[in-house]
Write a protein that holds these residues in place. Structure first.
Motif, PDB file in Angstrom:
ATOM      1  N   LEU A 325      51.240  29.609  16.673  1.00  0.00           N
ATOM      2  CA  LEU A 325      51.721  29.616  15.297  1.00  0.00           C
ATOM      3  C   LEU A 325      51.165  30.801  14.509  1.00  0.00           C
ATOM      4  O   LEU A 325      51.851  31.388  13.682  1.00  0.00           O
ATOM      5  N   ALA A 326      49.907  31.126  14.773  1.00  0.00           N
ATOM      6  CA  ALA A 326      49.267  32.212  14.032  1.00  0.00           C
ATOM      7  C   ALA A 326      48.054  32.696  14.813  1.00  0.00           C
ATOM      8  O   ALA A 326      47.602  32.038  15.761  1.00  0.00           O
ATOM      9  N   TRP A 327      47.520  33.835  14.405  1.00  0.00           N
ATOM     10  CA  TRP A 327      46.319  34.382  15.033  1.00  0.00           C
ATOM     11  C   TRP A 327      45.580  35.258  14.038  1.00  0.00           C
ATOM     12  O   TRP A 327      46.130  35.699  13.023  1.00  0.00           O
ATOM     13  N   HIS A 328      44.314  35.502  14.350  1.00  0.00           N
ATOM     14  CA  HIS A 328      43.468  36.333  13.484  1.00  0.00           C
ATOM     15  C   HIS A 328      42.588  37.194  14.375  1.00  0.00           C
ATOM     16  O   HIS A 328      41.804  36.686  15.171  1.00  0.00           O
ATOM     17  N   HIS A 329      42.716  38.503  14.270  1.00  0.00           N
ATOM     18  CA  HIS A 329      41.992  39.478  15.088  1.00  0.00           C
ATOM     19  C   HIS A 329      40.969  40.169  14.194  1.00  0.00           C
ATOM     20  O   HIS A 329      41.338  40.779  13.187  1.00  0.00           O
ATOM     21  N   ILE A 343      39.452  37.130  18.716  1.00  0.00           N
ATOM     22  CA  ILE A 343      40.797  36.743  18.305  1.00  0.00           C
ATOM     23  C   ILE A 343      40.829  35.221  18.267  1.00  0.00           C
ATOM     24  O   ILE A 343      40.449  34.555  19.233  1.00  0.00           O
ATOM     25  N   ILE A 344      41.298  34.676  17.154  1.00  0.00           N
ATOM     26  CA  ILE A 344      41.458  33.234  16.996  1.00  0.00           C
ATOM     27  C   ILE A 344      42.944  32.917  16.969  1.00  0.00           C
ATOM     28  O   ILE A 344      43.696  33.529  16.212  1.00  0.00           O
ATOM     29  N   TYR A 345      43.358  31.956  17.782  1.00  0.00           N
ATOM     30  CA  TYR A 345      44.764  31.549  17.849  1.00  0.00           C
ATOM     31  C   TYR A 345      44.923  30.114  17.353  1.00  0.00           C
ATOM     32  O   TYR A 345      44.069  29.251  17.610  1.00  0.00           O
ATOM     33  N   VAL A 346      46.038  29.868  16.654  1.00  0.00           N
ATOM     34  CA  VAL A 346      46.426  28.519  16.246  1.00  0.00           C
ATOM     35  C   VAL A 346      47.587  28.082  17.144  1.00  0.00           C
ATOM     36  O   VAL A 346      48.690  28.618  17.031  1.00  0.00           O
ATOM     37  N   PRO A 347      47.372  27.136  18.070  1.00  0.00           N
ATOM     38  CA  PRO A 347      48.466  26.681  18.954  1.00  0.00           C
ATOM     39  C   PRO A 347      49.583  26.020  18.155  1.00  0.00           C
ATOM     40  O   PRO A 347      49.369  25.519  17.045  1.00  0.00           O
ATOM     41  N   SER A 348      50.755  25.989  18.735  1.00  0.00           N
ATOM     42  CA  SER A 348      51.915  25.409  18.053  1.00  0.00           C
ATOM     43  C   SER A 348      52.017  23.905  18.265  1.00  0.00           C
ATOM     44  O   SER A 348      52.940  23.275  17.759  1.00  0.00           O
ATOM     45  N   HIS A 349      51.082  23.324  18.991  1.00  0.00           N
ATOM     46  CA  HIS A 349      51.117  21.874  19.235  1.00  0.00           C
ATOM     47  C   HIS A 349      49.696  21.371  19.433  1.00  0.00           C
ATOM     48  O   HIS A 349      48.784  22.140  19.755  1.00  0.00           O
ATOM     49  N   LEU A 350      49.522  20.091  19.228  1.00  0.00           N
ATOM     50  CA  LEU A 350      48.239  19.428  19.425  1.00  0.00           C
ATOM     51  C   LEU A 350      48.444  18.296  20.422  1.00  0.00           C
ATOM     52  O   LEU A 350      49.251  17.398  20.190  1.00  0.00           O
ATOM     53  N   ILE A 422      33.180  31.651  13.215  1.00  0.00           N
ATOM     54  CA  ILE A 422      34.513  31.220  13.635  1.00  0.00           C
ATOM     55  C   ILE A 422      35.112  30.246  12.623  1.00  0.00           C
ATOM     56  O   ILE A 422      36.279  30.362  12.243  1.00  0.00           O
ATOM     57  N   LEU A 423      34.308  29.289  12.161  1.00  0.00           N
ATOM     58  CA  LEU A 423      34.806  28.331  11.171  1.00  0.00           C
ATOM     59  C   LEU A 423      35.235  29.036   9.886  1.00  0.00           C
ATOM     60  O   LEU A 423      36.277  28.705   9.295  1.00  0.00           O
ATOM     61  N   ARG A 424      34.450  30.011   9.467  1.00  0.00           N
ATOM     62  CA  ARG A 424      34.795  30.732   8.237  1.00  0.00           C
ATOM     63  C   ARG A 424      36.112  31.478   8.387  1.00  0.00           C
ATOM     64  O   ARG A 424      36.971  31.449   7.498  1.00  0.00           O
ATOM     65  N   HIS A 425      36.311  32.112   9.527  1.00  0.00           N
ATOM     66  CA  HIS A 425      37.544  32.875   9.742  1.00  0.00           C
ATOM     67  C   HIS A 425      38.744  31.954   9.946  1.00  0.00           C
ATOM     68  O   HIS A 425      39.867  32.317   9.581  1.00  0.00           O
ATOM     69  N   ILE A 426      38.536  30.783  10.546  1.00  0.00           N
ATOM     70  CA  ILE A 426      39.641  29.819  10.674  1.00  0.00           C
ATOM     71  C   ILE A 426      40.139  29.413   9.289  1.00  0.00           C
ATOM     72  O   ILE A 426      41.345  29.408   9.022  1.00  0.00           O
ATOM     73  N   LEU A 427      39.212  29.079   8.419  1.00  0.00           N
ATOM     74  CA  LEU A 427      39.591  28.647   7.075  1.00  0.00           C
ATOM     75  C   LEU A 427      40.252  29.781   6.292  1.00  0.00           C
ATOM     76  O   LEU A 427      41.235  29.567   5.571  1.00  0.00           O
ATOM     77  N   GLN A 428      39.734  31.002   6.441  1.00  0.00           N
ATOM     78  CA  GLN A 428      40.349  32.145   5.762  1.00  0.00           C
ATOM     79  C   GLN A 428      41.772  32.374   6.252  1.00  0.00           C
ATOM     80  O   GLN A 428      42.683  32.642   5.456  1.00  0.00           O
TER      81      GLN A 428
END
Length: 802
Positions: A325-329, A343-350, A422-428
């Protein structure tokens, strides 16, 4: 005699020199044997890492050659390409072998002895003393201090041969290829000139003769998976894996034409031949596959990486067929001097398993790497919290204090810092999506909406940020945040109105009896339909100093009441006096269900509702508690009884009920028992209906529907005493015969019953061909031939494959 004495003295000196050399060699060989024992039995937790270590060594040799060539071009001669090749196979005798070859700097005989026969840079005895010590409090970085990578070969190999040819240089213009040979159980090693000559051109070739229990590593898929897991990004140089596959290729047939064959006949034969399929044969195709063709995109500038590259990398690395769904590099510093890229990725499913394992907090999708070499995915006690452990992360640090086996960190300080980063960047990242991309944010909410609520409950440190990510449906809009709700609050409103009913839908909940007046007046009410919503509100209690108000509980206030509390009490007192006969009568009828009956200020069209007292359970909480261990708590029974029946004084139903109660004759005038019974029935239906509509369960659902049936009969003009036809076919008599265990019907799996499988021919008297539909199932043997029936009256038709 004079000649003999000098000769004897020379022999003595020579012997003492040889003895001294052997004395020095024996401890060294014994130390190597001890070292191998430690490596095989204690150092590594999993022997799969041997391939990672050997590939890393090969990459180091290539890197050293590249750096040396900057000042000495001659070292590049002998082999054109800079690469690593791996071949795993079984020889003719069935023994497994793995050959790992690089075209790097190579080693001289002295370097073979120093790098493979001894421990580099530090004394053997010192290392063994530290390795065998039970003290594990050291925090130094041992990687690079000892030459340990090669010894991991003996995790899988009985014997190892290392052939190496050093690169040409001004100091060594004509290098010779040498072989290092040693076994896992041997206390010595050999180094000798390669009898095959200089076959490598330049570089090193390692041949592992696998143990009998390590033949799985001859599988090319197994080797490919290990490279992909540990070393797919560890080398800037290409890694090639030898593979074999079988292909069907057409067989070329030489066409011969006889002179005496008629031309026309030949043409016909050619036409027939064109209709036949060409003959093929199986051929083994050998191929070298480039297994690390994908570059490590995290090392690049994010501006140079395309969306397609990010998606492809995610799918290949985390084996997910769906796009993220999204990512952050980003790149950063831990604060303790360790720089990294991630790189943090947000999967499209859980996955459903995420909710099925509420206590599982560890994640295997954080790939921690050091200089592009995979180290671990287990962060131990510093793993991400439950609400965030679904993210997929790649972190590559420049340098970390690893233990000897390079399988874990010696210090957890970096992991604690990494967890926070990692938690800080996920929230951002999530906040940025919510602000900039509403369409994508809707997808994120659909998958992770409840996850954010869980995080707000569990993670106190990040609670405010997680609450900002939560969204709720209301009676006025499909989705709103708590901040948006407060922006829409009315003047004087000092609470956040909500109603909860897990398993319901916002559309149904919007029609609840509890929000009639709120909705009519234009107030916005949060409609909470998920099980986590109630837990979320109970833990949060207030937001931006504004309290949550459950509109299903007593004490509802709007904040703009025109009358003072004293005036309200006076009006309430007046209405209570007016409806006192009905209130007293309903209290008696509903004493087993509610604690009190009062005049309502929340109802508009409904006649009555059952609300929870401040210390009682709403219908939603009561269902949650009844399904948990809390139902056995004595306080649970007390809280269940803290209900209040609110009646609407403006409802025609309530007003009509008041008149009927006032008209009931007193005991002195002679009680009308039939009318009293009828009124009790009306009250029972009224109270039970209020319970159901308010989200509670009725005490006796059967009795409730019997009363409803009687009321329906009266309204339809049907006699209340008219009996229902209850005639049913009785069961057969008790079977006195013993159970026939041979009855084929007992073995039948009824759910898998196939129509027609139990077909029995009908009696001749009932047989009508035009009304019967049957089909025959032909039994065949393993070769597809029909099985002949023993019954001579049955006609067996020829078996037709089609």
């Amino acid at each position: 005699m004079r000649l003999f004495r000098p000769l004897l003295l020379s022999l003595t000196v020579l012997a003492s020199h040889v003895f001294a050399q052997e004395s020095a060699e024996v401890p060294k060989q014994n130390d190597v044997a001890r070292l191998r024992k430690i490596v095989i039995n204690s150092l590594y937790s999993h022997r799969d890492v041997f391939l990672r270590e050997l590939i890393s060594n090969a990459n180091d040799a290539l890197e050293k050659l590249r750096l040396t060539s900057l000042t000495d071009k001659e070292v590049l001669s002998g082999a054109e390409d800079l690469n690593i090749t791996i071949k795993a196979f079984k020889d003719q005798d069935g023994h497994g072998r793995i050959i790992i070859r690089d075209t790097g700097i190579g080693m001289t005989p002295e370097e073979l002895t120093a790098n493979l026969g001894t421990l580099a840079k530090s004394g053997t005895s010192e290392f063994l003393a530290r390795a065998e010590s039970t003290d594990t409090t050291g925090t130094g970085n041992l990687i690079g201090a000892f030459g340990l990578g090669f010894y991991s070969s003996f995790l899988v190999a009985d014997h190892v041969y290392v052939s190496s040819l050093a690169a040409k240089s001004s100091q060594n213009p004509s290098p010779t290829q040498y072989v290092f040979s040693s076994g896992a159980d041997e206390s010595s090693f050999e180094i000798y000139p390669d009898p095959h000559g200089n076959t490598l051109g330049r570089g090193t070739e390692i041949i592992l003769v696998l143990k009998d229990d390590a033949l799985e590593y001859t599988d090319q898929h197994k080797v490919s998976d290990l490279i992909d897991k540990h070393s797919s990004f560890s080398s800037a140089f290409p890694i090639y894996l030898y593979t074999e596959r079988t292909e069907q290729v057409p067989v070329e047939v030489e066409e011969t034409k006889s002179d005496d064959v008629d031309e026309d006949v030949a043409v016909v034969e050619d036409a027939d031949e064109k209709d036949t399929e060409p003959k093929t044969e199986a051929v083994t195709v050998e191929e070298w596959i480039h297994v690390n063709s994908q570059p490590p995109i995290w090392m690049r500038d994010p501006k140079t990486v395309t969306e397609e590259e990010y998606k492809t990398f995610y799918q290949a690395t985390f084996k997910d067929y769906e796009e993220p769904l999204a990512w952050h590099h980003f790149s950063g510093d831990s604060g303790s001097g360790v720089s990294f890229k991630a790189i943090i990725y947000v999967p499209s499913h859980l996955d459903d398993s995420w909710w099925q394992n509420p206590l599982q907090t560890s994640s295997k999708d954080i790939r921690l790497m050091v200089k592009r070499v995979f180290i671990t995915s287990d962060l131990g006690e510093d793993a991400l919290p439950k609400w965030a452990n679904w993210v997929k992360v790649v972190v590559d640090a420049e340098d970390l204090p690893l233990n000897v086996s390079r399988e874990m960190l010696q210090s957890t300080r970096f992991l604690k810092q990494l967890r926070s980063i990692i938690l800080r960047h996920i929230l951002q990242m999530l906040v940025r999506i919510a602000e900039d991309d509403p369409e994508k944010w809707a997808q994120v909410q659909k998958v992770y909406g409840n996850v954010f609520k869980l995080g707000a409950v569990e993670d106190v440190k990040n609670r405010d940020k997680l609450v900002g990510l939560t969204r709720f449906g209301t009676n006025q809009r499909d989705s709103t945040s708590l901040d948006e709700y407060l922006e829409n609050r009315k003047k004087g409103q000092k609470q956040i109105f909500y109603i909860a009913d897990m398993g319901s839908t916002p559309e149904i909940l919007a029609k609840s009896v509890f929000i009639e007046k709120l909705h009519a007046r234009g107030y916005e009410v949060l409609l909470l339909t998920d099980p986590l919503d109630e837990i979320f509100v109970q833990n949060l209690r207030l937001w931006k100093k504004v309290q949550f108000q459950d509109v299903a509980k007593a004490g509802l206030r709007f904040g703009d009441e025109e009358m003072s509390p004293e005036e309200e009490k006076e009006e309430q007192k007046t209405l209570t006096e007016q409806f006192k006969p009905l209130l007293d009568w309903l209290k008696e009828e509903a004493k087993d269900v509610v604690r009190d009956v009062v005049i309502s200020n929340r109802l508009v069209t409904s006649s009555c509702a059952v609300v929870a007292d401040q210390m009682g359970y709403t219908g939603n909480i009561e269902r949650m508690m009844s399904s948990s261990q809390g139902a056995k708590n004595p306080m649970h029974a007390f809280a269940k009884k803290q209900k209040i029946l609110e009646i609407n004084p403006r409802s025609p139903t309530i007003q009509g009920l008041l008149r009927r109660i006032e008209q009931l004759p007193s005991e002195e005038d002679g009680r009308d028992l039939d009318t009293e019974e009828e009124m009790k029935e009306v009250a029972s239906v009224l109270i039970d209906g209020a319970l159901v509509r308010s989200g509670f369960s009725v005490p006796d659902s059967n009795e409730f529907f019997v009363r409803v049936d009687r009321i329906l009969r009266r309204s339809l003009g049907v006699s209340e005493t008219a009996p229902t036809d209850t005639t049913v076919k009785p069961a057969p008599e008790v079977d006195t015969e013993p159970l026939n265990l041979e009855d084929p019907l007992l073995d039948m799996e009824w759910p898998d019953y196939v129509p027609g499988s139990l077909r029995q021919p009908p009696p001749e008297s009932e047989y009508k061909p035009e009304n019967q539909v049957f089909w025959e199932v032909e039994e065949i043997d393993e070769e597809g031939n029909p099985v002949k029936k023993s019954d001579e009256n049955i006609v067996i038709k020829p078996h037709d494959e089609l």
